[in-house]
Design a protein around this motif. Structure first.
Motif, short mmCIF file in Angstrom:
data_model
loop_
_atom_site.label_atom_id
_atom_site.label_comp_id
_atom_site.label_asym_id
_atom_site.label_seq_id
_atom_site.Cartn_x
_atom_site.Cartn_y
_atom_site.Cartn_z
N PHE A 87 -6.62 -0.27 -4.24
CA PHE A 87 -5.76 -1.23 -3.53
C PHE A 87 -6.27 -1.47 -2.12
CE2 PHE A 87 -2.18 -2.74 -1.04
CZ PHE A 87 -1.82 -3.84 -1.80
N ALA A 88 -6.82 -0.44 -1.49
CA ALA A 88 -7.38 -0.60 -0.14
C ALA A 88 -8.52 -1.62 -0.15
CB ALA A 88 -7.85 0.74 0.41
N VAL A 89 -9.34 -1.63 -1.20
CA VAL A 89 -10.43 -2.60 -1.32
C VAL A 89 -9.84 -4.01 -1.48
CG1 VAL A 89 -12.35 -3.37 -2.78
CG2 VAL A 89 -12.08 -0.94 -2.23
N LEU A 90 -8.80 -4.13 -2.31
CA LEU A 90 -8.14 -5.42 -2.48
C LEU A 90 -7.53 -5.90 -1.16
CD1 LEU A 90 -7.05 -7.74 -4.25
CD2 LEU A 90 -5.05 -6.30 -4.71
N PRO A 148 -6.50 8.85 -14.85
CA PRO A 148 -6.27 9.12 -13.43
C PRO A 148 -7.44 9.77 -12.71
CG PRO A 148 -4.98 10.60 -14.82
CD PRO A 148 -5.61 9.59 -15.72
N ASP A 149 -8.32 10.44 -13.44
CA ASP A 149 -9.48 11.05 -12.80
C ASP A 149 -10.57 10.02 -12.47
OD1 ASP A 149 -8.35 13.59 -12.89
OD2 ASP A 149 -9.18 14.00 -14.88
N ALA A 150 -10.53 8.88 -13.14
CA ALA A 150 -11.56 7.86 -12.94
C ALA A 150 -11.10 6.71 -12.05
CB ALA A 150 -12.03 7.31 -14.29
N VAL A 151 -9.78 6.52 -11.93
CA VAL A 151 -9.26 5.38 -11.16
C VAL A 151 -8.41 5.91 -10.02
CG1 VAL A 151 -7.81 3.31 -11.23
CG2 VAL A 151 -9.27 3.88 -13.18
N ASP A 152 -8.83 5.59 -8.81
CA ASP A 152 -8.06 5.93 -7.62
C ASP A 152 -7.29 4.68 -7.23
OD1 ASP A 152 -7.13 6.37 -5.01
OD2 ASP A 152 -8.84 7.65 -4.51
N MET A 153 -6.02 4.66 -7.60
CA MET A 153 -5.18 3.49 -7.38
C MET A 153 -5.12 3.11 -5.90
SD MET A 153 -1.41 2.92 -9.13
CE MET A 153 -0.80 4.51 -8.63
N GLN A 154 -4.97 4.10 -5.04
CA GLN A 154 -4.85 3.83 -3.61
C GLN A 154 -6.15 3.30 -3.02
OE1 GLN A 154 -2.78 7.85 -3.35
NE2 GLN A 154 -2.10 6.84 -1.48
N ALA A 176 0.83 -1.21 0.00
CA ALA A 176 0.00 0.00 0.00
C ALA A 176 0.87 1.26 0.00
CB ALA A 176 -0.95 0.00 1.20
N ARG A 177 1.97 1.23 0.76
CA ARG A 177 2.90 2.37 0.75
C ARG A 177 3.54 2.53 -0.62
NH1 ARG A 177 3.86 0.20 5.82
NH2 ARG A 177 5.76 -0.88 5.14
N THR A 178 3.82 1.41 -1.29
CA THR A 178 4.39 1.46 -2.63
C THR A 178 3.39 2.06 -3.61
OG1 THR A 178 5.78 -0.45 -2.13
CG2 THR A 178 5.46 0.08 -4.45
N VAL A 179 2.13 1.68 -3.50
CA VAL A 179 1.09 2.26 -4.36
C VAL A 179 1.02 3.77 -4.16
CG1 VAL A 179 -1.41 2.34 -4.79
CG2 VAL A 179 -0.27 0.13 -4.53
N GLU A 180 1.08 4.18 -2.90
CA GLU A 180 1.07 5.61 -2.59
C GLU A 180 2.27 6.32 -3.23
OE1 GLU A 180 1.64 8.38 1.36
OE2 GLU A 180 0.66 6.44 1.59
N GLN A 181 3.44 5.71 -3.12
CA GLN A 181 4.65 6.27 -3.71
C GLN A 181 4.52 6.35 -5.24
OE1 GLN A 181 8.12 3.87 -2.98
NE2 GLN A 181 9.46 5.16 -4.18
N ASN A 182 3.99 5.30 -5.86
CA ASN A 182 3.82 5.29 -7.31
C ASN A 182 2.86 6.38 -7.77
OD1 ASN A 182 5.56 3.16 -7.34
ND2 ASN A 182 4.03 1.62 -7.83
N ALA A 183 1.83 6.65 -6.97
CA ALA A 183 0.86 7.70 -7.32
C ALA A 183 1.51 9.07 -7.29
CB ALA A 183 -0.33 7.65 -6.37
N ARG A 184 2.55 9.23 -6.50
CA ARG A 184 3.26 10.52 -6.44
C ARG A 184 4.30 10.66 -7.55
NH1 ARG A 184 3.78 9.23 -0.76
NH2 ARG A 184 5.97 8.78 -1.20
N GLN A 185 4.59 9.56 -8.26
CA GLN A 185 5.62 9.56 -9.30
C GLN A 185 5.06 9.01 -10.61
OE1 GLN A 185 9.03 7.40 -7.87
NE2 GLN A 185 8.86 8.28 -5.84
N PRO A 186 4.12 9.71 -11.22
CA PRO A 186 3.47 9.15 -12.41
C PRO A 186 4.42 8.88 -13.57
CG PRO A 186 2.81 11.43 -12.05
CD PRO A 186 3.58 11.01 -10.85
#
Length: 130
Positions: free
Chosen positions: A113-116, A104-110, A20-30
Motif C-alpha cells: 500500500f505504501a508503494v501505491l 502472508p509470508d509473500a505479500v506485505d500488505m502495508q 494506510a492506518r486501516t491497512v495496518e489495522q487489518n494486518a493486525r486482525q487477520p
C-alpha cells in the motif's frame, strides 16, 4: 476494502494516510479481514442477503474517498477522475487483502500500500505546474 469506516477528509495525502492506518489495522486482525473478504465474495451471489448491504457499503466508501479527492486543489483537472481513482484505491485494498490472506509470508500488505500511496501522490500537480 477497509474493514472499518474511516472518515476520509482533506486532500489525497490525508485520504491515503487514513487508508494506510486501516491497512495496518487489518494486518493486525487477520480473522476479521478474512471474514470481510468471505462476506464480500458470498454477496456476489444473486439473492444473497449481504448483496445490497455490500453494494451500499462500497458506494459509501467510494464516495468517502472520492469527495476529498475531487476537492483537492493539487489534483486540478482530475476532479472528473476522482470516482475512478477512489474505485481503484478500494480495488487495490481488496486485492492486497486477498493476496495477503492467501500468502502472508509473500505479500506485505502495508509495504504494497505504501508503494501505491507513493504512486498516487505522484498524480499531484506541483505548485509550479498550476
Amino acid at each position: 476494502m477497509p474493514q472499518g469506516r474511516p472518515e476520509t477528509t482533506g486532500d489525497l495525502a490525508s485520504v491515503l494516510a487514513t487508508l494506510a492506518r486501516t491497512v495496518e489495522q487489518n494486518a493486525r486482525q487477520p480473522l476479521l479481514t478474512q471474514l470481510h473478504s468471505v462476506i464480500v465474495a458470498d454477496s456476489l451471489t444473486e439473492g444473497h442477503a449481504a448483496k445490497e448491504p455490500m453494494r451500499r457499503r462500497y458506494r459509501e466508501a467510494r464516495s468517502r474517498v472520492a469527495a476529498p479527492l475531487a476537492a483537492d486543489a493539487s489534483l486540478e483537472g482530475d476532479v472528473d477522475r476522482a470516482p475512478a481513482i477512489a474505485a481503484l484505491i478500494l480495488a487495490a485494498l481488496d486485492g492486497l487483502q486477498i493476496q495477503w490472506l492467501l500468502d502472508p509470508d509473500a505479500v506485505d500488505m502495508q509495504a504494497s500500500f505504501a508503494v501505491l500511496e507513493e504512486a498516487l501522490l505522484g498524480l499531484r500537480k506541483d505548485d509550479d505546474d498550476r
